[in-house]
Design a protein around this motif. Sequence first.
Motif, PDB file in Angstrom:
ATOM      1  N   GLY A 127       0.828  -1.196   0.000  1.00 41.80           N
ATOM      2  CA  GLY A 127       0.000   0.000   0.000  1.00 41.80           C
ATOM      3  C   GLY A 127       0.858   1.239   0.000  1.00 41.80           C
ATOM      4  N   ASN A 128       0.235   2.380  -0.272  1.00 41.80           N
ATOM      5  CA  ASN A 128       0.984   3.638  -0.297  1.00 41.80           C
ATOM      6  C   ASN A 128       0.369   4.717   0.590  1.00 41.80           C
ATOM      7  OD1 ASN A 128      -1.264   4.640  -1.746  1.00 41.80           O
ATOM      8  ND2 ASN A 128      -0.322   4.080  -3.698  1.00 41.80           N
ATOM      9  N   ASP A 129      -0.681   4.351   1.340  1.00 47.30           N
ATOM     10  CA  ASP A 129      -1.358   5.293   2.235  1.00 47.30           C
ATOM     11  C   ASP A 129      -1.046   4.901   3.680  1.00 47.30           C
ATOM     12  OD1 ASP A 129      -3.190   6.574   3.934  1.00 47.30           O
ATOM     13  OD2 ASP A 129      -4.705   6.708   2.373  1.00 47.30           O
ATOM     14  N   PRO A 130      -0.289   5.700   4.417  1.00 47.84           N
ATOM     15  CA  PRO A 130       0.081   5.331   5.794  1.00 47.84           C
ATOM     16  C   PRO A 130      -1.112   4.997   6.674  1.00 47.84           C
ATOM     17  CG  PRO A 130       1.361   7.229   5.070  1.00 47.84           C
ATOM     18  CD  PRO A 130       0.331   6.980   4.009  1.00 47.84           C
ATOM     19  N   THR A 131      -2.203   5.754   6.548  1.00 43.65           N
ATOM     20  CA  THR A 131      -3.381   5.505   7.384  1.00 43.65           C
ATOM     21  C   THR A 131      -4.035   4.186   7.032  1.00 43.65           C
ATOM     22  OG1 THR A 131      -3.792   7.883   7.597  1.00 43.65           O
ATOM     23  CG2 THR A 131      -5.629   6.408   8.086  1.00 43.65           C
ATOM     24  N   LYS A 139      -6.446  -4.417  11.835  1.00 44.00           N
ATOM     25  CA  LYS A 139      -7.505  -5.408  11.629  1.00 44.00           C
ATOM     26  C   LYS A 139      -6.942  -6.818  11.686  1.00 44.00           C
ATOM     27  CE  LYS A 139     -11.321  -6.584   8.531  1.00 44.00           C
ATOM     28  NZ  LYS A 139     -12.118  -6.140   7.350  1.00 44.00           N
ATOM     29  N   VAL A 140      -5.815  -7.028  11.012  1.00 44.48           N
ATOM     30  CA  VAL A 140      -5.196  -8.357  11.014  1.00 44.48           C
ATOM     31  C   VAL A 140      -4.721  -8.724  12.415  1.00 44.48           C
ATOM     32  CG1 VAL A 140      -3.252  -9.712  10.164  1.00 44.48           C
ATOM     33  CG2 VAL A 140      -4.525  -8.259   8.589  1.00 44.48           C
ATOM     34  N   PHE A 141      -4.107  -7.786  13.111  1.00 51.37           N
ATOM     35  CA  PHE A 141      -3.592  -8.064  14.452  1.00 51.37           C
ATOM     36  C   PHE A 141      -4.730  -8.400  15.414  1.00 51.37           C
ATOM     37  CE2 PHE A 141      -2.321  -6.786  18.733  1.00 51.37           C
ATOM     38  CZ  PHE A 141      -1.181  -7.553  18.890  1.00 51.37           C
ATOM     39  N   ASN A 142      -5.866  -7.709  15.297  1.00 52.66           N
ATOM     40  CA  ASN A 142      -7.004  -8.001  16.159  1.00 52.66           C
ATOM     41  C   ASN A 142      -7.541  -9.403  15.911  1.00 52.66           C
ATOM     42  OD1 ASN A 142      -6.870  -5.471  17.339  1.00 52.66           O
ATOM     43  ND2 ASN A 142      -8.362  -4.560  15.942  1.00 52.66           N
ATOM     44  N   LEU A 143      -7.451  -9.864  14.653  1.00 54.74           N
ATOM     45  CA  LEU A 143      -7.902 -11.224  14.318  1.00 54.74           C
ATOM     46  C   LEU A 143      -6.878 -12.275  14.743  1.00 54.74           C
ATOM     47  CD1 LEU A 143      -9.337 -10.573  10.721  1.00 54.74           C
ATOM     48  CD2 LEU A 143     -10.662 -11.155  12.765  1.00 54.74           C
ATOM     49  N   HIS A 144      -5.598 -11.929  14.635  1.00 58.36           N
ATOM     50  CA  HIS A 144      -4.522 -12.897  14.894  1.00 58.36           C
ATOM     51  C   HIS A 144      -3.401 -12.223  15.682  1.00 58.36           C
ATOM     52  CE1 HIS A 144      -6.398 -15.683  12.045  1.00 58.36           C
ATOM     53  NE2 HIS A 144      -6.514 -14.661  11.216  1.00 58.36           N
ATOM     54  N   PRO A 145      -3.590 -11.988  16.969  1.00 62.36           N
ATOM     55  CA  PRO A 145      -2.591 -11.257  17.761  1.00 62.36           C
ATOM     56  C   PRO A 145      -1.276 -12.000  17.967  1.00 62.36           C
ATOM     57  CG  PRO A 145      -4.360 -12.074  19.163  1.00 62.36           C
ATOM     58  CD  PRO A 145      -4.799 -12.321  17.763  1.00 62.36           C
ATOM     59  N   GLN A 146      -1.190 -13.257  17.556  1.00 62.90           N
ATOM     60  CA  GLN A 146       0.044 -14.012  17.748  1.00 62.90           C
ATOM     61  C   GLN A 146       1.008 -13.893  16.569  1.00 62.90           C
ATOM     62  OE1 GLN A 146      -1.060 -18.035  18.674  1.00 62.90           O
ATOM     63  NE2 GLN A 146      -1.883 -17.509  20.682  1.00 62.90           N
ATOM     64  N   ILE A 147       0.660 -13.116  15.541  1.00 60.85           N
ATOM     65  CA  ILE A 147       1.582 -12.979  14.420  1.00 60.85           C
ATOM     66  C   ILE A 147       2.884 -12.356  14.894  1.00 60.85           C
ATOM     67  CG2 ILE A 147      -0.230 -12.804  12.678  1.00 60.85           C
ATOM     68  CD1 ILE A 147       0.239  -9.801  12.657  1.00 60.85           C
ATOM     69  N   ALA A 148       3.981 -12.676  14.169  1.00 62.91           N
ATOM     70  CA  ALA A 148       5.309 -12.234  14.611  1.00 62.91           C
ATOM     71  C   ALA A 148       5.633 -10.816  14.192  1.00 62.91           C
ATOM     72  CB  ALA A 148       6.371 -13.182  14.049  1.00 62.91           C
ATOM     73  N   GLY A 149       4.921 -10.270  13.200  1.00 58.82           N
ATOM     74  CA  GLY A 149       5.216  -8.912  12.764  1.00 58.82           C
ATOM     75  C   GLY A 149       4.569  -8.594  11.430  1.00 58.82           C
ATOM     76  N   PHE A 150       4.814  -7.369  10.950  1.00 52.77           N
ATOM     77  CA  PHE A 150       4.319  -6.921   9.653  1.00 52.77           C
ATOM     78  C   PHE A 150       5.491  -6.429   8.811  1.00 52.77           C
ATOM     79  CE2 PHE A 150       0.528  -6.564  12.248  1.00 52.77           C
ATOM     80  CZ  PHE A 150      -0.476  -7.029  11.400  1.00 52.77           C
ATOM     81  N   SER A 185       3.596   4.918  10.973  1.00 54.89           N
ATOM     82  CA  SER A 185       2.183   4.644  11.246  1.00 54.89           C
ATOM     83  C   SER A 185       1.994   3.225  11.775  1.00 54.89           C
ATOM     84  CB  SER A 185       1.351   4.853   9.975  1.00 54.89           C
ATOM     85  OG  SER A 185       1.330   6.207   9.598  1.00 54.89           O
ATOM     86  N   LEU A 186       2.716   2.288  11.190  1.00 55.04           N
ATOM     87  CA  LEU A 186       2.620   0.897  11.640  1.00 55.04           C
ATOM     88  C   LEU A 186       3.146   0.741  13.063  1.00 55.04           C
ATOM     89  CD1 LEU A 186       3.707  -0.983   8.382  1.00 55.04           C
ATOM     90  CD2 LEU A 186       1.475  -1.132   9.499  1.00 55.04           C
ATOM     91  N   ARG A 187       4.222   1.411  13.384  1.00 52.46           N
ATOM     92  CA  ARG A 187       4.778   1.323  14.727  1.00 52.46           C
ATOM     93  C   ARG A 187       3.779   1.811  15.775  1.00 52.46           C
ATOM     94  NH1 ARG A 187      10.168   0.664  15.864  1.00 52.46           N
ATOM     95  NH2 ARG A 187       9.278   0.411  17.932  1.00 52.46           N
ATOM     96  N   GLN A 188       2.989   2.805  15.418  1.00 52.60           N
ATOM     97  CA  GLN A 188       1.985   3.328  16.343  1.00 52.60           C
ATOM     98  C   GLN A 188       0.732   2.454  16.394  1.00 52.60           C
ATOM     99  OE1 GLN A 188       1.179   7.339  15.115  1.00 52.60           O
ATOM    100  NE2 GLN A 188       3.206   8.113  15.688  1.00 52.60           N
ATOM    101  N   ALA A 189       0.483   1.706  15.307  1.00 50.13           N
ATOM    102  CA  ALA A 189      -0.779   0.970  15.190  1.00 50.13           C
ATOM    103  C   ALA A 189      -0.735  -0.402  15.849  1.00 50.13           C
ATOM    104  CB  ALA A 189      -1.162   0.818  13.711  1.00 50.13           C
ATOM    105  N   VAL A 190       0.412  -1.079  15.801  1.00 49.08           N
ATOM    106  CA  VAL A 190       0.479  -2.463  16.288  1.00 49.08           C
ATOM    107  C   VAL A 190       1.726  -2.666  17.150  1.00 49.08           C
ATOM    108  CG1 VAL A 190      -0.872  -3.514  14.440  1.00 49.08           C
ATOM    109  CG2 VAL A 190       1.571  -3.118  14.099  1.00 49.08           C
ATOM    110  N   PRO A 191       1.652  -3.522  18.170  1.00 45.03           N
ATOM    111  CA  PRO A 191       2.767  -3.721  19.104  1.00 45.03           C
ATOM    112  C   PRO A 191       3.691  -4.870  18.720  1.00 45.03           C
ATOM    113  CG  PRO A 191       0.826  -4.776  19.979  1.00 45.03           C
ATOM    114  CD  PRO A 191       0.419  -4.192  18.651  1.00 45.03           C
ATOM    115  N   VAL A 192       3.932  -5.058  17.419  1.00 46.13           N
ATOM    116  CA  VAL A 192       4.805  -6.135  16.947  1.00 46.13           C
ATOM    117  C   VAL A 192       5.867  -5.538  16.022  1.00 46.13           C
ATOM    118  CG1 VAL A 192       3.109  -7.993  17.181  1.00 46.13           C
ATOM    119  CG2 VAL A 192       3.176  -6.626  15.079  1.00 46.13           C
ATOM    120  N   PRO A 193       6.949  -6.287  15.748  1.00 50.42           N
ATOM    121  CA  PRO A 193       8.026  -5.760  14.902  1.00 50.42           C
ATOM    122  C   PRO A 193       7.547  -5.382  13.501  1.00 50.42           C
ATOM    123  CG  PRO A 193       8.789  -7.694  16.105  1.00 50.42           C
ATOM    124  CD  PRO A 193       7.315  -7.602  16.350  1.00 50.42           C
TER     125      PRO A 193
END
Length: 434
Positions: A127-131, A139-150, A185-193
Motif C-alpha cells: 500500500g501507499n497510504d500510511p493511514t 484489523k489483522v492483528f485483532n484477528l490474529h494477535p500471535q503474528i510475529a510482525g508486519f 504509522s505501523l509502529r503506532q498501530a500495532v505492538p509487533v516488529p
Amino acid sequence: MSTLQRFVLMWFVSTVRALQTTQAPPLVLGDQIIKSVAAPMVAASDYAFRCLCRQYGVDLTYTQMLHAKNIVRDPIFVRNHLDFYECGIVEQKLVASQQLILKDTTVRPPLPSVTATKGPLIVQLAGNDPTLVAQAAQKVFNLHPQIAGFDLNCGCPQAIARKGNYGSFLMEHDNGKTVCDIVRSLRQAVPVPISVKHRLATDPSQNISRWRALQEAGVCFITVHGRTLYENKTAVGPCHVEWSQKAVETLSIPVVANGGVERFQDVEQLLQNTGASAVMSSEGLLETPYLFRDDPVNVKDAQFQVTRDYLAWCIHFPPLPGVLGPRGSMTVVKGHVFKFLHRYWSQHEDLRDRLTDPSVDTLGQLEGVVDELWARVSEQDDCESVSWYRRHRKQRTKVEQVPVVLSADERKAQIRERIDQMRKDQKNVLRLSA
C-alpha cells in the motif's frame, strides 16, 4: 605447494575474510533466533507450503503480499487470504472452494511433522497510504494477535505495482519518504516488529540514505534483495551481494540477505560474505524447499519426496483460493507441483498437459499424475534439463538490455498500435492480390 599447505592457506584466507566481515545483530522473534527465511510469494505462500518449508528447516515464513485496502474494505478478500493457522486453531470448516479439492482423495497419510504447523509468521502488506496500511495491520492483528510482525512490500517490480504505486516503485517514487511515513504509522498501530523488504535503488548512491531513514523511522529489521526493479525475469542477472554487506556495515539493526540462493552452499556463502543476520529465499525454495538443509545426494528422489510431502500437507490443509478465483485452491497446488518437478514435466509433455488440464481437479487425481511421472522417470538417469529456478537464464542473450517497465495504459497503447499495423498490412495484401 602440497595439498595440506593449500588447505591451510584456504582456511587462513576464509578465516581472515570472516573476521573482516562486520556481523549484523541476530534476528530474534519471540524466543527464536532466525537464520533461514521463506520469502512472501503471491499465490505460493499458502499454509501447506509454509508447513513444508518448516519441515525442511525454515525458521521464519511470510504470508503472500496482501493489499491493505482490500483487507480494510473487502471481507471476502479477508476470508480468501487469511490462512494464519500458525496463530491459532486450524479451522475445521473449510470454505467451499477448499472442500472441492478433497473429493476422491486417497486415504490421508500422517502429517510429515506435527511441529511444522507452528512457527513465526510475518504478514506482508502492500500500500501507499500510511493511514490505510495501519488500519489493515490493526484489523489483522485483532484477528490474529500471535503474528510475529508486519512487513511492507517495497520489492515487487511488476508493472501492476507501478500502476498502483507500491512495491519497488513506492520506494523509487519519492526516495523512501512515504515508506518511512508508513513505517511510523505501523509502529503506532500495532505492538509487533515492523520490517521492510526492498530492492536496491536504481541509483545506487541512494541505498545508504534510504537504509538510514528506515532505521530512524523505526524498522526492526530490513531485507535487502540485491537487485534493482529492472533486474527480474529474463534480465535477472547476478545478485549484488556486496550491497547486503554494505547494509550490515551501515545499520545497527538485523539485516536479511535475499537473492541468488539456489543451493545450500549459496546460503552458507551469502552469510559468510555479507555478515547478514539471516538469508531469505524465494524462487529457490519454490523448487527445492530443502535448500536450507543440505544439497541432496539424489535430486530426483528429493524432488518427488517434497512433492509427496506437500500433497500430504494439502490433504490436511488445502490452500485458500486467494486471488485465483473459484479454482484457486487447486491452481495453487498445481503451481507448486509443477515447480517441484519442472525438469521432469519437460521430459514428458503428455503428463504435463494432464497436470494443467482443468479436469484434474482433485488431490487424488493429481497424486495419480505424479505417480505416473515417477513410474516413468524412476528407472532413468537424470538427463540434462533446465530447472525451474533457471528457466529465465536459458533465454538470456549475450547482449543484455535493461527492460522498460510499462504501465497498463502504455501496454494497451502498444497493443492498439500493433492491431492498427496488422490491419494496414492486411489491406495492403488485399490491394496487391486485387
